[in-house]
Design an enzyme around this catalytic site. Structure first.
Site: not given
Ligand code: G6Q
Length: 534
Positions: A205, A211, A266-267, A352, A383, A503
């Site tokens: 996003k 990463e 994002g989530r 989150e 198990h 971060k």
């Molecule tokens: C979700 C969070 C988080 C996000 C990641 C990746 O709700 O905001 O998990 O999706 O940190 O972020 P980017 O899509 O910006 O790389």
């Protein structure tokens, strides 16, 4: 008013005192119809919530609390596009991504519906071209390896859904995911792949997550090591993002960028462009079915009275255990191997979203908020960790998720799987008493070891079968459950400031490592840095 000062809360506290010692054995004995009374279905999803430690008075009292917390207006505000994510000043409109309505939905003075539709069409043409082999790589070969590079919300949804819908996917397409900054992830995901046949989807996003950017750069180098020409990026890289400038700066043609918007968290983003890998795997028609499933549950949540509203019922039961019984965790236990990443997906979704300890106004809460969410598929869990749920000291409410009609009909597998699901919820609810064991002739010294006290609450969710449509309904159910709980707890479910500090510190520590210095700022970090540097 602080939640715990509300008269409705006090009333629930008093009610809890009358319920806490009741056993599910007795609740079932006194109401022979309980199993069908405490049940609700929404299209493809059936919920049996009879094995919960509630009386006929409990849910009405919880509903009264929900109304006092203005759940209905809050729900309307979300669907309407109000900026309910106040700390980021954003609307929360993932529901718009799967809505078939054409009524204008205005955000910042603009109707967002046409852009959603256009993006879906762009995804459809691209996914179709990749699937039918007309999108060609630099050497003229179709791209059969699709690698999604993203993390968190830009990874977990596509992973979960493509696993869940594997039976619906095009099998000559190999799908891989790289999320971790650990090189092991990239190396193993690309091992043996031909760069000439590989497409990288860079899903971010913000297009600035370390990463993802590090992995994207490595992917670029990996491709160019063979292709040796920057021009090939256009055929082998696409981006899913809200940030056109950053995508362009990376070298990806904006024509190969699929957009979404700041009102998609994002989530909550798998039905946006972030779902491109899903669409490539299962095809645009199945993707539309998935969206339709989401919409069914969205509409149910938006319009059903609270008393008949599946996400509301599940959310309030969760509040009952977290805030009154003091349960700290919640298990999600799918009895379908295809749903093996579903618990992990909603671990993020829940933790989150609702792992917060200040109210929307910034005041410290004096009650528990989001529980610890975890789980693994049954029967593997049986198990492994079910021992603790049955006989340990913690109260762990659990959701059991099964499918009525199996995808793979093979011998007696599905009947046996189903028998296990039903047996576990029965054992958890009713247990086995010392008297029963003694009557069976169990040696006196073993009776206490073999006793199951029971009274462990469970929900049983049954999907008519695992399809894109039913999966969409199931995911939306859990999303809205999270929303409802956030409203009761008066927290912002849509920000995630708790991920920031790590971060920032990682950036500083990285500089130390890169310049071979060991100034950790505290003796433990300094010493650990020395271990690496020496
Ligand atoms: C979700 C969070 C988080 C996000 C990641 C990746 O709700 O905001 O998990 O999706 O940190 O972020 P980017 O899509 O910006 O790389």
């Amino acid at each position: 008013m602080q939640l715990t000062d509300r008269p409705e809360w006090q009333d629930l506290r008093n009610h809890f005192e009358t319920v806490k010692n009741l056993h599910l054995r007795d609740l079932f004995a006194t109401d022979p119809e309980r199993g069908s009374v405490y049940a609700i279905s929404v299209t493809d999803v059936y919920l049996d919530y009879s094995k919960n430690r509630i009386t006929a008075d409990t849910l009405p009292k919880l509903m009264t609390l929900a109304r006092a917390c203005n759940l209905e207006p809050a729900r309307d505000a979300m669907f309407r596009g109000d900026k309910i994510n106040t700390t980021e000043n954003r609307a929360v409109l993932h529901t718009a991504l799967r809505s078939s309505s054409s009524d204008p939905l205005i955000v910042d003075g603009q109707d967002i519906r046409p852009a959603i539709k256009a993006e879906l069409e762009k995804m459809t043409s691209f996914a179709t071209a990749v699937r039918d082999g007309t999108w060609l790589g630099y050497s003229g070969k179709p791209l059969k390896n699709i690698i999604n590079i993203g993390i968190g919300g830009s990874d977990l949804g596509p992973v979960m859904v493509t696993e869940a819908l594997k039976a619906y996917s095009q099998h000559d397409i190999h799908l891989g995911f790289v999320s971790n900054i650990d090189a092991n992830n990239f190396v193993e995901a690309t091992r043996g792949l031909d760069p000439a046949e590989t497409l990288f989807i860079i899903a971010s996003k913000t297009f600035s997550t370390d990463e993802t950017m590090t992995n994207a750069q490595t992917a670029r180098d990996w491709l160019l090591a063979t292709a040796n020409d920057e021009a090939v990026i256009a055929k082998h890289f696409v981006a899913l993002s809200t940030q056109t400038d950053k995508v362009t700066a990376f070298g990806i043609d904006p024509a190969n960028m699929f957009s979404f918007w700041d009102w998609v968290g994002g989530r909550y983003s798998l039905t946006s462009a972030i779902g491109l890998s899903i669409m490539i795997a299962i095809g645009p028609d199945n993707f539309k079915e998935l969206l339709a499933g989401f919409e069914t549950m969205d509409e149910h949540f938006r319009t059903a009275p609270l008393e008949e509203n599946m996400p509301v019922i599940m959310a309030l039961l969760g509040v009952w255990y977290s805030n009154f019984f003091g349960a700290e965790t919640e298990a999600i236990l799918p009895y379908d191997q295809y749903l093996h990443r579903f618990p992990a997906y909603f671990q993020q979704g829940n933790m989150e979203s609702n792992g917060k300890s200040v109210t929307k106004a910034g005041a410290a809460v004096n009650y528990s908020t989001g529980p610890i969410v975890w789980g693994e598929p049954g029967t593997n869990g049986q198990h492994a960790f079910y021992q603790l749920i049955h006989q340990g000291t913690h109260l762990i409410p659990a959701d059991f998720i099964g499918t009525i009609k199996p995808i793979n009909k093979l011998g007696e597998h599905h009947r046996k799987l189903t028998a296990n699901l039903l047996a576990q919820t029965k054992a958890l609810a009713f247990g086995k008493t010392a008297n029963e064991l003694t009557a069976e002739g169990v040696a006196p010294e073993l009776v206490s070891h073999k006793t199951f006290r029971g009274n462990h609450p469970t929900n049983t969710l049954l999907l008519s079968s695992l399809t894109p449509r039913s999966l969409g309904q199931l995911i939306a159910l859990y999303e809205h459950k999270i929303f409802v709980q956030g409203i009761i707890w008066d927290i912002n479910s849509f920000d995630q400031w708790g991920v920031e500090l790590g971060k920032v510190l990682a950036t500083d520590i990285y500089q130390q490592l890169a310049s071979s210095q060991a100034e950790g700022g505290d003796s433990s970090t300094t010493n650990l840095l020395r271990q690496f540097l020496d």
